[in-house]
Scaffold this motif. Structure first.
Motif, PDB file in Angstrom:
ATOM      1  N   GLN A  59      22.936 -18.958 106.743  1.00 17.60           N
ATOM      2  CA  GLN A  59      21.518 -18.530 105.133  1.00 17.60           C
ATOM      3  C   GLN A  59      22.596 -18.155 104.276  1.00 17.60           C
ATOM      4  OE1 GLN A  59      18.195 -19.588 105.847  1.00 17.60           O
ATOM      5  NE2 GLN A  59      19.149 -20.149 107.463  1.00 17.60           N
ATOM      6  N   VAL A  60      23.579 -19.120 104.015  1.00 18.46           N
ATOM      7  CA  VAL A  60      24.252 -18.757 102.318  1.00 18.46           C
ATOM      8  C   VAL A  60      23.703 -19.317 100.902  1.00 18.46           C
ATOM      9  CG1 VAL A  60      26.160 -19.108 102.041  1.00 18.46           C
ATOM     10  CG2 VAL A  60      25.540 -18.042 103.815  1.00 18.46           C
ATOM     11  N   SER A  61      23.857 -19.302 100.342  1.00 18.00           N
ATOM     12  CA  SER A  61      22.931 -19.349  99.126  1.00 18.00           C
ATOM     13  C   SER A  61      24.088 -19.413  98.186  1.00 18.00           C
ATOM     14  CB  SER A  61      21.422 -19.295  99.175  1.00 18.00           C
ATOM     15  OG  SER A  61      20.706 -20.101 100.431  1.00 18.00           O
ATOM     16  N   LYS A  62      24.346 -20.362  96.901  1.00 13.49           N
ATOM     17  CA  LYS A  62      24.666 -20.097  95.536  1.00 13.49           C
ATOM     18  C   LYS A  62      23.565 -20.782  94.897  1.00 13.49           C
ATOM     19  CE  LYS A  62      27.401 -18.497  93.176  1.00 13.49           C
ATOM     20  NZ  LYS A  62      27.295 -16.749  92.568  1.00 13.49           N
ATOM     21  N   ARG A  63      23.300 -19.458  93.655  1.00 13.39           N
ATOM     22  CA  ARG A  63      22.651 -20.250  92.582  1.00 13.39           C
ATOM     23  C   ARG A  63      23.552 -20.027  91.488  1.00 13.39           C
ATOM     24  NH1 ARG A  63      16.974 -21.660  91.147  1.00 13.39           N
ATOM     25  NH2 ARG A  63      16.519 -21.406  93.025  1.00 13.39           N
TER      26      ARG A  63
ATOM     27  N   LYS B 290      29.854 -29.339  98.781  1.00 13.00           N
ATOM     28  CA  LYS B 290      31.171 -28.595  99.686  1.00 13.00           C
ATOM     29  C   LYS B 290      32.231 -27.263  99.227  1.00 13.00           C
ATOM     30  CE  LYS B 290      33.016 -32.184  99.595  1.00 13.00           C
ATOM     31  NZ  LYS B 290      32.963 -32.963  98.677  1.00 13.00           N
ATOM     32  N   THR B 291      32.957 -27.871  98.272  1.00 14.23           N
ATOM     33  CA  THR B 291      34.398 -26.674  97.710  1.00 14.23           C
ATOM     34  C   THR B 291      33.648 -25.026  96.792  1.00 14.23           C
ATOM     35  OG1 THR B 291      34.996 -28.539  96.366  1.00 14.23           O
ATOM     36  CG2 THR B 291      35.901 -26.271  95.737  1.00 14.23           C
ATOM     37  N   THR B 292      31.978 -25.699  96.715  1.00 15.24           N
ATOM     38  CA  THR B 292      31.250 -24.259  96.404  1.00 15.24           C
ATOM     39  C   THR B 292      31.462 -23.485  97.619  1.00 15.24           C
ATOM     40  OG1 THR B 292      29.671 -24.864  94.474  1.00 15.24           O
ATOM     41  CG2 THR B 292      29.179 -22.879  96.080  1.00 15.24           C
ATOM     42  N   LEU B 293      30.844 -23.925  98.580  1.00 12.05           N
ATOM     43  CA  LEU B 293      31.052 -23.639 100.381  1.00 12.05           C
ATOM     44  C   LEU B 293      32.047 -22.738 100.504  1.00 12.05           C
ATOM     45  CD1 LEU B 293      29.064 -22.145 102.250  1.00 12.05           C
ATOM     46  CD2 LEU B 293      29.902 -25.143 103.275  1.00 12.05           C
ATOM     47  N   ILE B 294      33.407 -23.479 100.019  1.00  6.88           N
ATOM     48  CA  ILE B 294      34.991 -23.321 100.542  1.00  6.88           C
ATOM     49  C   ILE B 294      35.015 -22.006  99.626  1.00  6.88           C
ATOM     50  CG2 ILE B 294      36.747 -23.660 100.464  1.00  6.88           C
ATOM     51  CD1 ILE B 294      35.941 -26.856 101.680  1.00  6.88           C
ATOM     52  N   ARG B 295      34.687 -22.288  98.261  1.00  8.25           N
ATOM     53  CA  ARG B 295      35.209 -21.536  97.561  1.00  8.25           C
ATOM     54  C   ARG B 295      34.264 -19.697  98.224  1.00  8.25           C
ATOM     55  NH1 ARG B 295      37.895 -22.535  92.763  1.00  8.25           N
ATOM     56  NH2 ARG B 295      36.897 -20.651  91.480  1.00  8.25           N
ATOM     57  N   MET B 296      32.755 -20.007  98.366  1.00  7.29           N
ATOM     58  CA  MET B 296      32.496 -18.542  99.442  1.00  7.29           C
ATOM     59  C   MET B 296      32.923 -18.045 100.829  1.00  7.29           C
ATOM     60  SD  MET B 296      28.866 -18.608  98.300  1.00  7.29           S
ATOM     61  CE  MET B 296      28.521 -20.817  99.074  1.00  7.29           C
ATOM     62  N   LEU B 297      33.011 -19.187 101.227  1.00  7.06           N
ATOM     63  CA  LEU B 297      34.194 -18.583 102.586  1.00  7.06           C
ATOM     64  C   LEU B 297      36.223 -17.398 102.326  1.00  7.06           C
ATOM     65  CD1 LEU B 297      34.274 -22.177 105.285  1.00  7.06           C
ATOM     66  CD2 LEU B 297      33.087 -20.029 105.762  1.00  7.06           C
ATOM     67  N   LEU B 298      36.337 -18.238 101.460  1.00  6.87           N
ATOM     68  CA  LEU B 298      37.525 -17.514 100.676  1.00  6.87           C
ATOM     69  C   LEU B 298      37.196 -16.191  99.401  1.00  6.87           C
ATOM     70  CD1 LEU B 298      39.693 -21.080 100.377  1.00  6.87           C
ATOM     71  CD2 LEU B 298      39.971 -19.017 101.656  1.00  6.87           C
TER      72      LEU B 298
ATOM     73  N   PRO C 196      28.263 -15.354  97.572  1.00  9.09           N
ATOM     74  CA  PRO C 196      27.005 -15.968  97.479  1.00  9.09           C
ATOM     75  C   PRO C 196      25.514 -15.134  97.232  1.00  9.09           C
ATOM     76  CG  PRO C 196      27.582 -14.854  99.527  1.00  9.09           C
ATOM     77  CD  PRO C 196      28.886 -14.823  98.202  1.00  9.09           C
ATOM     78  N   THR C 197      24.595 -16.063  96.904  1.00  8.22           N
ATOM     79  CA  THR C 197      23.565 -15.486  95.677  1.00  8.22           C
ATOM     80  C   THR C 197      22.813 -14.899  97.267  1.00  8.22           C
ATOM     81  OG1 THR C 197      23.478 -16.510  93.605  1.00  8.22           O
ATOM     82  CG2 THR C 197      21.457 -15.557  94.821  1.00  8.22           C
ATOM     83  N   GLY C 198      22.777 -15.180  98.113  1.00  7.63           N
ATOM     84  CA  GLY C 198      22.064 -14.854  99.824  1.00  7.63           C
ATOM     85  C   GLY C 198      22.848 -15.156 100.751  1.00  7.63           C
ATOM     86  N   GLY C 199      22.527 -14.470 101.896  1.00  2.29           N
ATOM     87  CA  GLY C 199      23.543 -14.543 102.931  1.00  2.29           C
ATOM     88  C   GLY C 199      24.298 -14.484 103.020  1.00  2.29           C
ATOM     89  N   THR C 200      25.293 -14.686 104.636  1.00  3.31           N
ATOM     90  CA  THR C 200      26.521 -13.569 104.455  1.00  3.31           C
ATOM     91  C   THR C 200      27.366 -14.538 105.803  1.00  3.31           C
ATOM     92  OG1 THR C 200      25.820 -13.152 106.717  1.00  3.31           O
ATOM     93  CG2 THR C 200      25.257 -11.218 105.310  1.00  3.31           C
TER      94      THR C 200
END
Length: 303
Positions: free
Chosen positions: A9-13, A43-51, A56-60
């Motif tokens: 449930q990952v989000s980024k705002r 895509k890239t935002t999610l990858i940058r959160m993985l690293l 993230p704004t929310g989620g884990t």
């Protein structure tokens, strides 16, 4: 631990822009997971959160079962990555760049540098400064750096960027070999034909949300198929098939039908046309490729 990567449930705002919206996915050990999406869709935002490069704004986000945070230093010795433009010290040679990475990662085996140079096809460029490399060879250097410490997880954003067709095939074989040996690969790519040959699992992200996710083996059952019929008199063919209960339409000089009876039994269509005096000159079952399927998926959503 059942998964190498677990996104829940990952989000980024960013102010008024929701770049990633409640994405959940898991990546199993040894899997090649391909994330597909148009530019600017997350895509890239999610990858940058993985690293752990952005929060993230929310989620884990968990890697190797450990939540990614400022304190999760222990996991990065097991992760290799290449995100966006490959970085290098421009005035150092290829060999010197890799030697710097070897020392930073405290790898005791000096031979890993020569092994990486050979593995990525950089032997003739080993003593050239990084700033003189072509985009494709800079990408090879970035991949060599990502693989130098034999990571258990490899995270790649557009790994085929700048590579010629032969280079794309080389990287495909490299990644397949790594996965077969147990390395988990998470990648994004615009080269959808290559993804179809490489990935074991595919996710489609659009407007920040994970719209579809499926095993690559399911693709054959998801794509549309149609029967394309060539004939000297396409209108006669269309009339004959319409009278026989098939839904058809004209596509240039061909008659096309997505009727499953026709697609599954083209021989019956051929018999009917011959009996009606308008034999086909060509009869082909055509299948969507991943690129067409992807574009149809995001276009339907966008509409």
């Amino acid at each position: 631990m059942d998964s190498v990567v677990a996104v829940e449930q990952v989000s980024k705002r960013y102010r008024d822009v929701l770049a990633v919206d409640r994405v959940s996915l898991t990546v199993a050990p040894g899997e090649i997971y391909a994330l597909l999406g148009l530019n600017g869709e997350g895509k890239t935002t999610l990858i940058r959160m993985l690293l752990g490069l952005i929060r993230p704004t929310g989620g884990t986000v968990r890697v190797f079962g450990t939540p990614v945070s400022d304190r999760s230093h222990g996991i990065w010795s097991q992760v290799g990555y290449l995100v966006e433009t490959p970085a290098a010290y421009p005035e150092l040679t290829v060999r010197e760049n890799l030697e710097a990475v070897r020392r930073l990662r405290r790898i005791g085996d000096c031979d890993v540098v020569d092994a990486a140079i050979e593995r990525l096809g950089l032997t003739e460029y080993a003593d050239r400064r990084a700033r003189t490399l072509s985009l494709g060879n800079a990408q090879r250097l970035g991949l060599a750096k990502a693989l130098l410490h034999s990571p258990r997880l490899l995270i790649l954003d557009e790994p085929a960027n700048g590579l010629d067709p032969a280079g794309v095939v080389e990287i495909r074989q490299l990644l397949l070999g790594l996965a077969a040996a147990g390395t988990t690969v998470f990648l994004s790519s615009h080269v959808l034909a290559e993804v179809a040959r490489l990935a074991t699992r595919i996710g489609i992200i659009h407007t920040g949300r994970l719209r579809e996710e499926f095993d690559a083996s399911e693709l054959a059952h998801r794509v549309r198929r149609r029967l394309s019929i060539g004939a000297r008199d396409p209108l006669a063919v269309a009339r004959t098939l319409t009278d026989a209960g098939y839904a058809v339409h004209l596509d240039a000089d061909d008659v096309v039908t997505e009727d499953q009876r026709a697609v599954e039994h083209p021989d019956e269509v051929a018999v009917a046309l011959v009996a009606a005096g308008c034999p086909p000159t060509r009869l082909v079952v055509e299948r969507e490729d991943l690129e067409t399927y992807f574009l149809r998926t995001v276009e339907v959503d966008h509409a």
